[in-house]
Scaffold this motif. Structure first.
Motif, PDB file in Angstrom:
ATOM      1  N   TRP A 292       0.839  -1.206   0.000  1.00 14.09           N
ATOM      2  CA  TRP A 292       0.000   0.000   0.000  1.00 14.09           C
ATOM      3  C   TRP A 292       0.868   1.247   0.000  1.00 14.09           C
ATOM      4  O   TRP A 292       1.896   1.310   0.696  1.00 14.09           O
ATOM      5  CB  TRP A 292      -0.918   0.014   1.222  1.00 14.09           C
ATOM      6  N   TYR A 293       0.419   2.274  -0.745  1.00 10.52           N
ATOM      7  CA  TYR A 293       1.141   3.543  -0.830  1.00 10.52           C
ATOM      8  C   TYR A 293       0.124   4.686  -0.902  1.00 10.52           C
ATOM      9  O   TYR A 293      -1.050   4.489  -1.262  1.00 10.52           O
ATOM     10  CB  TYR A 293       2.040   3.594  -2.075  1.00 10.52           C
ATOM     11  N   LYS A 294       0.617   5.874  -0.606  1.00 14.49           N
ATOM     12  CA  LYS A 294      -0.182   7.092  -0.788  1.00 14.49           C
ATOM     13  C   LYS A 294       0.563   8.011  -1.737  1.00 14.49           C
ATOM     14  O   LYS A 294       1.753   8.282  -1.539  1.00 14.49           O
ATOM     15  CB  LYS A 294      -0.437   7.811   0.543  1.00 14.49           C
ATOM     16  N   LYS A 295      -0.140   8.507  -2.735  1.00 13.68           N
ATOM     17  CA  LYS A 295       0.504   9.388  -3.704  1.00 13.68           C
ATOM     18  C   LYS A 295       0.875  10.717  -3.037  1.00 13.68           C
ATOM     19  O   LYS A 295       0.072  11.321  -2.334  1.00 13.68           O
ATOM     20  CB  LYS A 295      -0.432   9.641  -4.882  1.00 13.68           C
ATOM     21  N   GLY A 297       3.054  11.285  -0.714  1.00 16.23           N
ATOM     22  CA  GLY A 297       3.431  11.309   0.695  1.00 16.23           C
ATOM     23  C   GLY A 297       3.428   9.926   1.298  1.00 16.23           C
ATOM     24  O   GLY A 297       3.231   8.913   0.618  1.00 16.23           O
ATOM     25  N   GLU A 298       3.653   9.896   2.619  1.00 17.42           N
ATOM     26  CA  GLU A 298       3.683   8.634   3.342  1.00 17.42           C
ATOM     27  C   GLU A 298       2.279   8.299   3.848  1.00 17.42           C
ATOM     28  O   GLU A 298       1.401   9.168   3.956  1.00 17.42           O
ATOM     29  CB  GLU A 298       4.651   8.748   4.530  1.00 17.42           C
ATOM     30  N   LEU A 299       2.091   7.014   4.156  1.00 17.30           N
ATOM     31  CA  LEU A 299       0.860   6.617   4.817  1.00 17.30           C
ATOM     32  C   LEU A 299       0.767   7.316   6.168  1.00 17.30           C
ATOM     33  O   LEU A 299       1.786   7.559   6.819  1.00 17.30           O
ATOM     34  CB  LEU A 299       0.820   5.100   5.011  1.00 17.30           C
ATOM     35  N   THR A 304      -2.219   3.693  10.982  1.00 11.79           N
ATOM     36  CA  THR A 304      -2.472   2.756   9.892  1.00 11.79           C
ATOM     37  C   THR A 304      -2.182   1.339  10.361  1.00 11.79           C
ATOM     38  O   THR A 304      -1.288   1.109  11.180  1.00 11.79           O
ATOM     39  CB  THR A 304      -1.607   3.075   8.667  1.00 11.79           C
ATOM     40  N   LYS A 305      -2.948   0.396   9.829  1.00 14.27           N
ATOM     41  CA  LYS A 305      -2.788  -1.009  10.204  1.00 14.27           C
ATOM     42  C   LYS A 305      -3.134  -1.881   9.011  1.00 14.27           C
ATOM     43  O   LYS A 305      -4.150  -1.661   8.351  1.00 14.27           O
ATOM     44  CB  LYS A 305      -3.702  -1.340  11.390  1.00 14.27           C
ATOM     45  N   GLU A 320      -9.324  15.254   7.863  1.00 15.43           N
ATOM     46  CA  GLU A 320      -9.278  15.843   6.534  1.00 15.43           C
ATOM     47  C   GLU A 320      -7.913  15.650   5.878  1.00 15.43           C
ATOM     48  O   GLU A 320      -7.805  15.559   4.647  1.00 15.43           O
ATOM     49  CB  GLU A 320      -9.620  17.331   6.588  1.00 15.43           C
ATOM     50  N   GLU A 321      -6.844  15.578   6.684  1.00 16.43           N
ATOM     51  CA  GLU A 321      -5.510  15.415   6.129  1.00 16.43           C
ATOM     52  C   GLU A 321      -5.308  14.060   5.460  1.00 16.43           C
ATOM     53  O   GLU A 321      -4.349  13.867   4.692  1.00 16.43           O
ATOM     54  CB  GLU A 321      -4.444  15.603   7.218  1.00 16.43           C
ATOM     55  N   ASP A 322      -6.216  13.111   5.743  1.00 17.36           N
ATOM     56  CA  ASP A 322      -6.069  11.782   5.165  1.00 17.36           C
ATOM     57  C   ASP A 322      -6.696  11.675   3.774  1.00 17.36           C
ATOM     58  O   ASP A 322      -6.674  10.607   3.161  1.00 17.36           O
ATOM     59  CB  ASP A 322      -6.693  10.732   6.095  1.00 17.36           C
ATOM     60  N   SER A 323      -7.290  12.763   3.267  1.00 22.49           N
ATOM     61  CA  SER A 323      -7.805  12.744   1.891  1.00 22.49           C
ATOM     62  C   SER A 323      -6.644  12.560   0.925  1.00 22.49           C
ATOM     63  O   SER A 323      -5.487  12.887   1.221  1.00 22.49           O
ATOM     64  CB  SER A 323      -8.539  14.052   1.589  1.00 22.49           C
TER      65      SER A 323
END
Length: 1187
Positions: A292-295, A297-299, A304-305, A320-323
């Protein structure tokens, strides 16, 4: 040698739990008028079990006690019309009873609670009531599924829609769980996914199971059967010898492909504050790995689990920052593929500033603020007492500005409850905040004279909850003096608590909290004691000893001598049994004749009521001398096995077992346990205990119990695991041999009697269908018995006379018969309110604060219950002084028992009172007697409200005071006593009397050094009241101690500068004497004006020629000396006036300028003498005057 140590402080643990409370809002005491406040309510989305009664909670506090009402689906809900619905007493909680039938689904809907009193209306949230549903699985025919080996497969579950949603899990039809791994796993939707199918997958069938929460039922779908088509026959040997399992099976390896979600991208919306679960399930040969990755930035860190073998990513408490865009990468050795998930975070309304209760004094301004955020941004709506604020009567002191309501110049009568509703498409928030306009002097809500004890260097707090309106200012002082405590080691909180970061020995003392507003002040004292910590200064150490020796484990403790010390020992973290070989001493533990069973961890625990310390060490016992280490290790025994039941009888059975290995420690005991599957299935109970040298026992049994047994072996090391349970044995039933205990009868209403008892347990039921035969009859008329058979341990008898005795019996019965005849107990039916009031109430004045009451008692037949007490309700109607406001709060005094006299005290003098009497039973008060009025005579007044002392200069002191808070009569004047003091020396007491209207006075100081102590009292015709004592503050120049009132003075006679000065003065005096002697021997005259700049008396006959005959004026005083009334020359008083304020008749003065000789101290000096000296007549006296 290793010693493990731990130290715990009880106060420190409790302090951490308190920190969240420090900033809590000030509560209005419930004895003051206040609007309602909702204290408890059901959740917004309320799902109930259809098998139980429904309880919709709504509780509130207020003064007067609130009255409750409900709406259902926006319309008034008439509780009285529905016999199944009732409301709890003094509560708004709805109870919907289905014992007599009814459909819970008929009561689904949206409920809202209203709590009203004279000062406003509070609202609960809208409660959406739904009944839990667990529908059956639709019947369907499931065909055999044929699939090629290596192909992907998903087995659909499609569970029935339950409320709440069921928990899904997969099992075989034989109830064996399906093994899951990265190849085979269950998705979030409940389907079972195979990344690729293998031949062994056909060895079982697959059934989807749904477990429903409320009914605790599991429903099973018809199982799937797989038929796997393979290219090569299954050969375990070839598979084991082949390096690639798939190629050995002839399966083509493939790149990953997504089974869920489909395609290369998808989107997902989630609400702020909930958990986000992203899922990617891929097929492929071999089974793919998921990353798993986030475009960009980091997860999200810390929340996170990875779940389900990395196929699911859980992000807890989304913000909201997790959008953003997340992607999962599925890869195997054949390639990789990815899927992008666009996450949008929306938000139901959440508080930025939740409105808080507003307490205002008349004329004060204030504001209610309601700020909420959300996505989309919520709309704000204000309501007052449950109605839109736009529709409420206009209020000129109130102005609504969006999310804020501003109040200006509020007055008593403006109290109300305001509601703020913040809502958007995802939800809403509702907050109640009342505005209460009160005029209340300060009061301290904590108990008086608290004692707080704390361990040194620990954090602590002193509590002083308070209330008043206007909100008082609270300050802390230590030992009754000094500045306000705030800053440094102290931190004062708004709720009245004083926090200390680190309690030190010097912090001990009396702390006073003073709450002040314009109506007065209140104070309370808290005594703080700082104790020394408990420390183990020498603890036990690891030892290796020989069997039979006498080891000693040390435990020397240092603790605070004012605290009670308790020292206990643990072995292997369990309390140590002190047998004959164990001797506990003040500083340790001695073990005589140590054996192998004594080996283990030993912990010394030293504790007081405030803290504790512990130290641990391990004791190793050698069975033989250390040079011959041949002792085998000892362990717990193995579990017994092969349990067998024989000699089966009605009330007994023979249990036999084969012992397990004792593991080098003989078995000492066997514990037999049993379990029964009717009342408490799965719970094991101890049945009996047997010596370790037997392997068979006869067990006594109870009727109608389906027994299962197991055995536990015990040796010196510990207990074995339980054996495998025996087969079950069902004993036959029999009639009960015991009746219920704890039978009692008491009324819950005026026309009933509730009979309750302790039910029989599983081994006392003795048969199926256990029930209870309840019998009752009136005791006074000895009528026929009534009876009722019930299964629950409670029965209510209705339509009973008021408070009459009943004989009660409760007998157990099952399908085999009845228990023996039960004992009879006496119970009483319900009470009703008394019907009569005390008569002939007479009042006799005892003094200004107390009266004596007599009355005629009511007849016992009118009490309708058990007489508890007579009560006298009284209230202060007015003061005999004009224009003095009084509180008309009702109070009462209780007179327990059947009596006809009593005393009412703590009355206010010089007031008009009203009084009425009632008689009280267990139900409540009876009717009230005729109101009696009486005045109280004058009394002595309370102390003046304050005494202010101002010192504009060193010559005068200005006094100003205020009238007493409680005059208790007509003031006739004030008495002021005051005296000067300096250190331990005090002057005489002076007395001044003033008229009742005078509140100012100016005192002329007799000297600029002394301080003054003032005693001020007001008086009425009865006498003088309480004394207000104040002291004048120390002057600024008193910061440097002077010889007049310092104790530890430096001997200035040894100072070099002083010796030099004295020598110079002596030389000057010697020269002057020589000159005078020469002049005198010549008999001449010398011009005085040439030698001294001093004006002579114009009447002197020698003035004209500017000289005088020295020999003729030998007895005249020096110009700066003073003459006493008898004409003798009086030396200046300044040299000993300082000594009058000092401590002792002799003094060695220091270098600030005093003499070093001896002199006599004047004990009784008149006030006028203190001001006689203003100049020095000699160099020495000049030094005195400079001091």
């Amino acid at each position: 040698m290793v010693m493990q140590r731990h130290h715990l402080t009880c106060a420190g643990i409790a302090f951490a739990l308190y920190l969240h409370h420090l900033i809590s809002a000030i509560e209005v005491p419930l004895d003051l008028p206040q609007p309602p406040t909702i204290t408890k309510q059901s959740v917004k989305d309320y799902i109930v079990d259809p098998r139980d009664n429904i309880f919709i909670e709504c509780e509130a506090k207020g003064n007067p006690i609130p009255i409750f009402s409900w709406t259902r689906n926006g319309k008034f809900f008439n509780v009285a019309k529905d016999p199944k619905v009732s409301m709890r007493r003094r509560s708004g909680t709805l109870v919907i009873d289905f014992h007599s039938g009814g459909r819970p689904e008929d009561y689904e809907g949206e409920y809202q609670c209203f709590a009203r009193n004279d000062y406003g209306t509070a609202l609960s949230s809208k409660i959406h009531l739904q009944v839990s549903k667990s529908p059956l699985w639709p019947k369907e025919k499931v065909d055999v599924i044929e699939v090629d080996e290596g192909a992907p497969l998903s087995l659909q579950c499609n569970p029935p829609p339950g409320l709440p949603s069921p928990v899904i899990f997969w099992m075989s039809s034989s109830m064996e769980p399906i093994h899951q791994d990265k190849r085979v796993s269950q998705g979030q939707n409940g389907d079972l996914y195979f990344s690729n199918v293998m031949l062994q997958d056909a060895q079982t069938d697959y059934s989807c199971n749904a477990r429903f929460h409320f009914t605790h039922t599991i429903q099973q779908k018809n199982p799937y059967t797989l038929k796997v088509k393979t290219k090569k026959p299954h050969n375990e040997t070839s598979l084991r010898n082949h390096t690639d399992m798939y190629s050995a099976r002839g399966i083509t390896e493939t790149t990953p492909s997504f089974m869920y979600p489909y395609g290369t991208s998808s989107s997902q919306m989630v609400l702020r504050g909930v958990d986000l679960l992203l899922e990617c399930i891929a097929s492929g040969v071999p089974a793919p790995d998921i990353m798993w990755y986030k475009k960009g930035g980091e997860l999200p860190a810390g929340k996170t689990k990875m779940e389900n073998f990395n196929k699911a990513l859980r992000i807890s408490n989304v913000s909201e920052e997790d959008s953003g865009e997340y992607f999962c990468l599925a890869s195997n050795k054949m390639g990789s593929i990815r899927h992008t998930i666009s996450v949008r975070v929306k938000a139901a309304p959440y508080w930025l500033d939740e409105p808080q209760n507003l307490i205002l004094a008349p004329g004060e301004d204030g504001r209610l603020v309601c700020r909420a955020n959300g996505n989309p941004k919520p709309t704000i709506q204000w309501l007052v007492n449950g109605e839109p604020i736009e529709a409420s009567p206009p209020n000129p002191s109130r102005e609504v500005a969006g999310d804020t309501i501003v109040f200006r110049d509020t007055q008593i009568g403006s109290s109300a409850v305001y509601q703020c509703n913040a809502s958007n498409e995802h939800g809403y928030l509702l907050a109640n905040a009342f505005v209460s306009v009160l005029d209340v002097p300060p009061r301290i809500l904590a108990p008086r004279n608290q004692l707080i004890r704390v361990i040194q260097n620990n954090r602590t707090r002193l509590d002083c909850p308070f209330f008043g309106s206007p909100i008082p200012t609270l300050r802390w002082f230590k030992n009754g003096q000094g500045n306000t405590l705030d800053g440094g080691n102290y931190k004062a909180h708004e709720n009245g608590s004083l926090e200390m970061n680190m309690a030190r020995k010097e912090d001990q003392g009396i702390y006073t909290c003073v709450a002040t507003n314009i109506l007065g002040k209140a104070e309370a004292q808290v005594r703080l004691e700082v104790k020394d910590p408990t420390r183990i200064v020498r603890g036990p150490e690891d030892q290796v000893v020989k069997r039979g020796s006498m080891p000693r484990l040390h435990c020397r403790v240092k603790h605070d001598p004012t605290l009670k010390l308790t020292v206990t020992w643990l072995k292997d973290d369990a309390p140590l049994y002190m047998g004959n070989r164990m001797k506990k001493e003040d500083d340790g533990l001695t073990i005589y004749g140590v054996a192998e069973k004594d080996q283990g961890d030993y912990t010394c625990v030293a504790s007081t009521e405030l803290d504790k310390d512990l130290a641990k060490a391990y004791l190793t016992v050698l069975a033989i001398p250390a040079n011959r280490l041949r002792d085998l290790p000892k362990e717990r025994p193995d579990r017994p096995r092969d349990l067998e039941l024989t000699d089966l009888a009605e009330r007994s059975v023979q249990l036999t077992w084969i012992p397990g290995d004792d593991n080098n420690s003989p078995i000492t005991d066997y514990i037999v346990q049993f379990e029964e599957d009717r009342f408490q299935p799965g719970m094991w109970h101890n049945h009996s205990r047997y010596p370790g040298n037997v392997n068979s026992a006869t067990l006594s049994l109870s009727p109608y119990v389906n027994y299962q047994f197991r055995v536990i072996a015990v040796n010196e090391v510990g207990s074995s695991l339980p054996s495998v349970p025996s087969e079950r044995y069902q004993t036959n039933g029999a009639r009960p041999e015991f009746n219920p205990t704890g039978v009692q009868g008491a009324g819950t209403q005026k026309n009933n009697m509730e009979i309750t008892w302790m039910p029989l347990n599983a081994t006392q039921a003795y048969g199926p269908n256990l029930r209870y035969i309840v019998r009752w009859r009136r005791r006074d008329i000895r009528g026929s018995w009534y009876n009722e058979t019930v299964k629950t341990p409670r029965h209510v008898v209705w339509n009973t006379p008021i408070y009459v005795p009943y004989e009660i019996k409760v007998q157990a019965e099952n399908d085999f018969g009845r228990a023996p005849e039960p004992d009879t107990v006496i119970g009483y039916s319900g009470e009703d309110y008394p019907k009569a009031a005390p008569t002939d109430v007479r009042i006799r004045i005892l003094n200004s604060t107390a009266i004596a009451l007599t009355w005629t008692r009511v007849h016992l037949d009118t009490i309708q219950g058990q007489l508890k007490e007579y009560r006298a309700y009284f209230w202060r109607d007015s003061s005999l002084l004009k224009n003095l406001w009084v509180s008309k709060k009702r109070q009462y005094v209780s007179f327990p028992g059947d009596r006809n006299r009593g005393i009412v005290s703590r009355l206010f003098p010089y007031s008009n009172y009203k009084l009425e009497m009632v008689v009280t039973n267990g139900r409540g008060d009876g009717p009230r007697s005729e109101i009696k009025e009486f005045p109280t005579p004058e009394g002595v007044p309370s102390s003046p409200r304050y005494l202010r002392i101002r010192q504009p200069n060193l010559e005068i002191i200005n006094l100003e005071w205020d009238h007493p808070e409680h005059p208790n009569g007509v003031l006739t004047g004030y008495n002021l006593r005051y005296q000067a003091f300096n250190g331990s020396k005090t002057g005489r007491t002076l007395v001044e009397n003033f008229s009742p209207n005078q509140t100012k006075f100016t005192i002329q100081r007799t000297d600029p050094i002394s301080r003054y102590r003032f005693f001020l009292r007001a008086r009425t015709q009865v006498g003088e009241g309480e004394t207000l004592v104040e002291e004048s503050p120390a002057l600024l120049n008193e910061a440097t101690p002077t010889p007049a009132y310092t104790k530890n003075q430096v001997d200035i006679a040894t100072q070099g500068w002083f010796i030099g000065l004295m020598c110079a003065i002596a030389l000057l005096v010697l020269i002057l004497l020589i000159v005078c002697f020469i002049k005198r021997s010549r008999g001449g005259k010398y011009p005085v004006r040439d030698n001294k700049d001093e004006h002579l008396n114009p009447e002197d006959k020698n003035v004209e020629d500017g000289s005088f005959d020295y020999s003729d004026e030998d007895n005249k005083p020096l110009p700066n000396s003073q003459t006493s009334l008898d004409g003798t020359i009086k030396q200046q008083e300044s040299d000993d006036s300082l000594v009058d304020y000092g401590e002792g008749g002799e003094g060695q003065f220091n270098e600030d300028g005093s003499f070093i000789g001896q002199y006599t101290v004047k004990k009784d000096k008149e006030e006028t003498e203190g001001n006689e000296s203003s100049e020095a007549t000699s160099p020495v006296n000049a030094i005195y005057s400079l001091a």
